[in-house]
Design an enzyme around this catalytic site. Structure first.
Site, mmCIF file in Angstrom:
data_model
loop_
_atom_site.group_PDB
_atom_site.id
_atom_site.type_symbol
_atom_site.label_atom_id
_atom_site.label_comp_id
_atom_site.label_asym_id
_atom_site.label_seq_id
_atom_site.Cartn_x
_atom_site.Cartn_y
_atom_site.Cartn_z
ATOM 1 C CB THR A 214 -7.956 -26.286 0.377
ATOM 2 O OG1 THR A 214 -7.935 -25.303 1.377
ATOM 3 C CG2 THR A 214 -6.515 -26.555 -0.282
ATOM 4 C CE LYS B 229 3.903 -21.254 2.694
ATOM 5 N NZ LYS B 229 3.616 -22.503 2.303
ATOM 6 C CG ASP C 217 6.679 -37.924 10.889
ATOM 7 O OD1 ASP C 217 6.719 -36.856 10.418
ATOM 8 O OD2 ASP C 217 6.556 -38.090 12.181
ATOM 9 C CE1 TYR D 240 1.650 -19.824 5.095
ATOM 10 C CE2 TYR D 240 2.279 -17.540 4.837
ATOM 11 C CZ TYR D 240 1.618 -18.631 4.496
ATOM 12 O OH TYR D 240 1.001 -18.807 3.172
#
Length: 297
Positions: free
Chosen positions: A200, A169, A69, A165
């Site tokens: 994906t 990035k 983790d 997000y």
């Protein structure tokens, strides 16, 4: 195979991480496949690190299950101590761990979304890349070679999906750039990679439903299989010239063109540069005036 190169791929239970790990196995790597899922998938899209490790073996490499983790620094540190003890070296770290709930894929207002999205994209994503690099760097510095590669994307330059997000990035690109400066005296490289649309399970399902593609994402010619970036990284390792790239952010397909790499389906996907423009960060060798190959960035 003796003297296999050694890689750690974080977030390798499914999606891009799984594809990278398998492609590195195809190139003969020993791959430590990290993630939280051992025998039971975490999340709706299936996949475990044990599955990935077995697929690495089938591809010709040696897959090693590494349950971790990456929100837990002690477990991350233990992972790299294990790699050092078992292998005595580390050639490649791929920082790919990231969490993106399905509901966060469509654009939406940050104040209308739970604060947990920051944890998912910054702590699981960006911070885990920093922590993994922190523990991997001493191994690479000691051996005076190695490559750290962050999987990123143009969300650091344009608005996509959700505010955390883009922050994450942008951070991946800057992290690679600044690590490159500090690792440079030890011949250790760090880069950030912008893939195209990654094929994906979730992306393909979105395309089938009529979503995902468009001016803010790319179109079918930009689709890459999850194996593509792994093939590119294997080619960089084989070429031995990662220091000429260090500090830079690159479109994966442009690096593939440089190294003569095609995707698993034989294609060379189109770059999304016409959509998003040039990444911000150049290799640091360009900053100091050294001669390098044209990276297209």
């Amino acid at each position: 195979m003796k003297n296999r190169p050694v890689a750690v791929v974080t977030g390798a239970s499914r999606g891009l991480g799984r594809g990278i790990a398998i492609a590195l196995g195809e190139a003969g790597f020993t791959v430590y496949c990290t993630g939280r899922s051992d025998r039971q998938a975490v999340g709706p899209w299936g996949g475990t690190v044990r599955d990935t490790a077995e697929l690495v073996d089938q591809a010709g490499g040696k897959g090693i299950v590494a349950i971790c983790d990456h929100l837990d620094d002690f477990k991350t540190e233990a992972l790299f101590k294990r790699v050092d003890a078992e292998q005595g070296r580390l050639d490649l770290l791929v920082n790919n761990a990231f969490a993106m709930p399905d509901w966060a894929v469509p654009d939406g207002n940050f104040w209308e979304r739970p604060l947990s999205l920051w944890r998912d994209m910054i702590d699981v994503g960006l911070r885990s890349s920093y922590a993994a690099s922190h523990f991997a760097a001493p191994i690479m510095v000691r051996q005076r070679c190695g490559l750290i590669a962050n999987t990123s994307g143009p969300g650091g330059k344009i608005y996509r999906h959700a505010l955390p997000y883009g922050v994450g990035k942008a951070g991946q690109d800057k992290l690679a750039h600044d690590m490159a400066h500090e690792l440079r005296p030890f011949d250790v490289a760090a880069i950030s990679l912008w893939p195209g649309l990654i094929g994906t399970e979730r992306t393909l399902a979105g395309i089938a439903a009529g979503g995902v593609v468009g001016d803010n994402a790319g179109n079918l010619p930009h689709i890459e299989t999850p194996f593509f970036i792994g093939r590119v990284l294997a080619a960089i390792h084989a070429a031995g010239d990662a220091m000429t790239l260090s500090g830079g952010t690159f479109y994966s397909t442009e690096l593939a063109s440089r190294y003569g790499v095609t995707d698993a389906d034989g294609r060379l996907p189109e770059s999304r540069r016409p959509l998003f423009g040039a990444p911000l960060y150049q290799p640091i060798s360009c900053e100091v005036g050294e001669a390098v190959h044209d990276s297209g960035v």
